[in-house]
Design an enzyme around this catalytic site. Structure first.
Site, mmCIF file in Angstrom:
data_model
loop_
_atom_site.group_PDB
_atom_site.id
_atom_site.type_symbol
_atom_site.label_atom_id
_atom_site.label_comp_id
_atom_site.label_asym_id
_atom_site.label_seq_id
_atom_site.Cartn_x
_atom_site.Cartn_y
_atom_site.Cartn_z
ATOM 1 N N GLY A 26 -7.458 20.425 -42.649
ATOM 2 C CA GLY A 26 -8.199 21.841 -42.774
ATOM 3 C C GLY A 26 -6.168 22.695 -41.950
ATOM 4 O O GLY A 26 -5.342 21.990 -42.573
ATOM 5 N N LYS B 5 -5.258 32.157 -20.255
ATOM 6 C CA LYS B 5 -6.082 31.922 -20.994
ATOM 7 C C LYS B 5 -6.695 33.603 -20.879
ATOM 8 O O LYS B 5 -7.210 33.903 -19.774
ATOM 9 C CB LYS B 5 -7.215 30.930 -21.078
ATOM 10 C CG LYS B 5 -7.846 30.927 -23.001
ATOM 11 C CD LYS B 5 -6.621 30.385 -23.820
ATOM 12 C CE LYS B 5 -7.013 30.381 -25.492
ATOM 13 N NZ LYS B 5 -6.296 29.316 -25.433
#
Ligand code: NAD
Length: 355
Positions: free
Chosen positions: A192, A90
Site C-alpha cells: 500500500g 492521541k
C-alpha cells in the site's frame, strides 16, 4: 509494541493512569456538531506531545478511551525510541453516524486542541483527511501535516518507507555483514502507501522483490514497475528470501508464521507486528534478527516533528538516517546481553522516559 494494559472500569481510572504513566486526559462534547473527542497525553516529560487524530466509530465510549490510551502510549514509545524531544499523545473522535457539517465538526475539534495551549499537536490518522487538517489549521496553529505543509516530497508514507529502508540496511549490515542490499531478495507483505514506496527504494538499490497484497492491483503495479515476483498472501512467510518486511497488518508474527520464515531478518513498517511479547524471544531463539516496529517505522513522526520545527527537507531526510543508528545500537546491546531486540528497545524507552 507492548500493548497498554486494559482499563477494566472507570473506577480504576486513577490507578490506571498513574500505572501507565499518563499525564493528561481531556474529553470534550459539543452538542451542536456532535463532536465527542478524547485527547490523551501519555507523558509530560517531553513537550509538546504529538499524535494523530483518529475519527472512527466505536462500539462504546470505553472502547474509544482504551484506543486513545493505547495509541498515545504507542506514540510516546515511538518518539522516545527515536530520541525526539516530543511526548506522545492521541486524539480519538467518536464518529457519529453522520457528520452533518464536517467543517463545523473539525472547527469544534480545533478549538478543543487550541484550549490545550500547544501541549498537544494534532495530525492525520485513520478517518481524517488532509482537508480536515486544513480546516483545523484555520483555528489553531497546533496542527501538522496539512496539505499546505506537505509537498510531493514530504508524503509521510515516503518518509516512513525511507526510514524502513535505512533500517533494513542497518539490519543487513549487522546480521549479514553486507554494506549493500544489491542482489538480496526481500519479501514485502503489503504494498500500500508505505510498502509501494519501500519497494521503489529497494528496487533502486538492486534488490530482488517478492511481494504480496490482498489488493491484486497493488501487486500488479509492483510487478510491472519493479519486476517483482508476486505470491499469494498465505505464501509470503515461506518465501525464500533474506529479509521479510511486514508492511500490512499488525499481529502477524506468531508461533505459526515464524515457523515458516526462511528470512533471517524481519524489518518492516507495520505497527504492532508481534502477536504477543513472548514472540520476540522465539525470534531470538530462532536466530532471526527483528527490527522493533516502533523504531524502524518512525520516519513519519520524524518528518512531522521536523516540519513543525521548520527544519529543511534535507535536514529532515538526513534525520531519518538516525533510524539506522538507533537500530544498530539496539542490535548490539541485544547481542551483548543475549536478549531480544524488542526487550532492549523497551528498556531504551524506559530509560528515556524515566519510568
Ligand atoms: P495501507 O493501507 O496503504 O497499506 C496496507 C496494505 O496492506 C494494503 O494495500 C492492503 O491491501 C494490504 N493488506 C491488508 N491485509 C493484507 C494481508 N492479509 N496480506 C497482504 N496484504 C494485506 O497502509 P500504509 O499506510 O501503507 O501502512 C502500512 C502499515 O505500516 C500499517 O501497519 C501502518 O500502521 C504502518 N505504518 C504506516 C505509516 C505511514 O506513514 N503510513 C507509519 C508508521 C506505521
Amino acid at each position: 509494541m507492548t500493548d497498554a494494559a486494559h482499563l477494566q472500569s472507570l473506577n480504576d481510572l486513577p490507578s490506571y493512569l498513574s500505572g501507565q504513566g499518563f499525564g493528561e486526559v481531556h474529553v470534550k462534547y459539543d452538542p451542536a456538531t456532535e463532536l465527542l473527542a478524547i485527547i490523551t497525553i501519555h507523558n509530560d516529560k517531553f513537550q509538546p506531545a504529538i499524535g494523530g487524530c483518529r475519527c472512527i466509530e466505536y462500539s462504546s465510549f470505553a472502547a474509544a478511551m482504551q484506543d486513545a490510551f493505547q495509541l498515545a502510549q504507542g506514540m510516546s514509545h515511538k518518539t522516545a525510541a527515536s530520541n525526539l524531544s516530543w511526548g506522545g499523545a492521541k486524539a480519538v473522535l467518536v464518529k457519529p453516524k453522520l457528520i452533518r457539517d464536517r467543517q463545523a465538526y473539525f472547527k469544534a475539534f480545533a478549538q478543543f486542541v487550541h484550549e490545550l495551549g500547544g501541549r498537544y499537536i494534532t495530525s492525520i490518522d485513520s478517518g481524517t483527511e488532509l482537508s480536515d487538517l486544513d480546516t483545523i489549521a484555520k483555528y489553531t496553529p497546533y496542527v501538522i501535516g496539512m496539505a499546505s505543509h506537505l509537498g510531493a516530497d514530504t508524503d509521510p508514507s515516503l518518509a516512513t518507507a525511507l526510514g524502513v529502508c535505512h533500517g533494513i540496511e542497518a539490519a543487513v549490515n549487522f546480521k549479514l555483514g553486507k554494506t549493500s542490499l544489491a542482489g538480496l531478495t526481500i519479501a514485502v507483505q503489503g504494498v500500500g502507501h508505505v510498502g509501494y514506496q519501500l519497494c521503489k527504494q529497494l528496487y533502486s538499490r538492486g534488490v530482488k522483490l517478492v511481494v504480496t497484497d490482498a489488493d491484486t492491483t497493488a501487486v500488479a503495479r509492483c510487478v510491472k514497475e519493479f519486476t517483482a515476483q508476486a505470491v499469494a498472501p498465505e505464501d509470503i512467510y515461506s518465501t525464500d528470501c533474506d529479509v521479510f518486511s511486514p508492511c500490512a497488518l499488525g499481529g502477524i508474527l506468531n508461533i505459526h508464521s515464524i515457523a515458516k520464515l526462511k528470512a533471517s531478518i524481519i524489518a518492516g513498517a507495520a505497527n504492532n507486528q508481534l502477536a504477543e511479547e513472548s514472540v520476540a524471544e522465539l525470534l531470538t531463539q530462532a536466530d532471526i534478527l527483528y527490527a522493533p516496529d516502533y523504531v524502524i517505522n518512525a520516519g513519519g513522526v520524524i518528518l512531522a516533528t521536523a516540519l513543525y520545527e521548520q527544519k529543511s527537507l534535507t535536514e529532515t531526510m538526513s534525520q531519518l538516517q538516525m533510524i539506522s543508528d538507533n537500530l544498530l545500537t539496539i542490535f548490539a546491546r541485544a547481542q551483548k546481553q543475549n536478549v531480544s531486540s524488542h526487550t532492549i528497545a523497551a528498556q531504551m524507552v524506559k530509560e528515556r522516559l524515566g519510568r
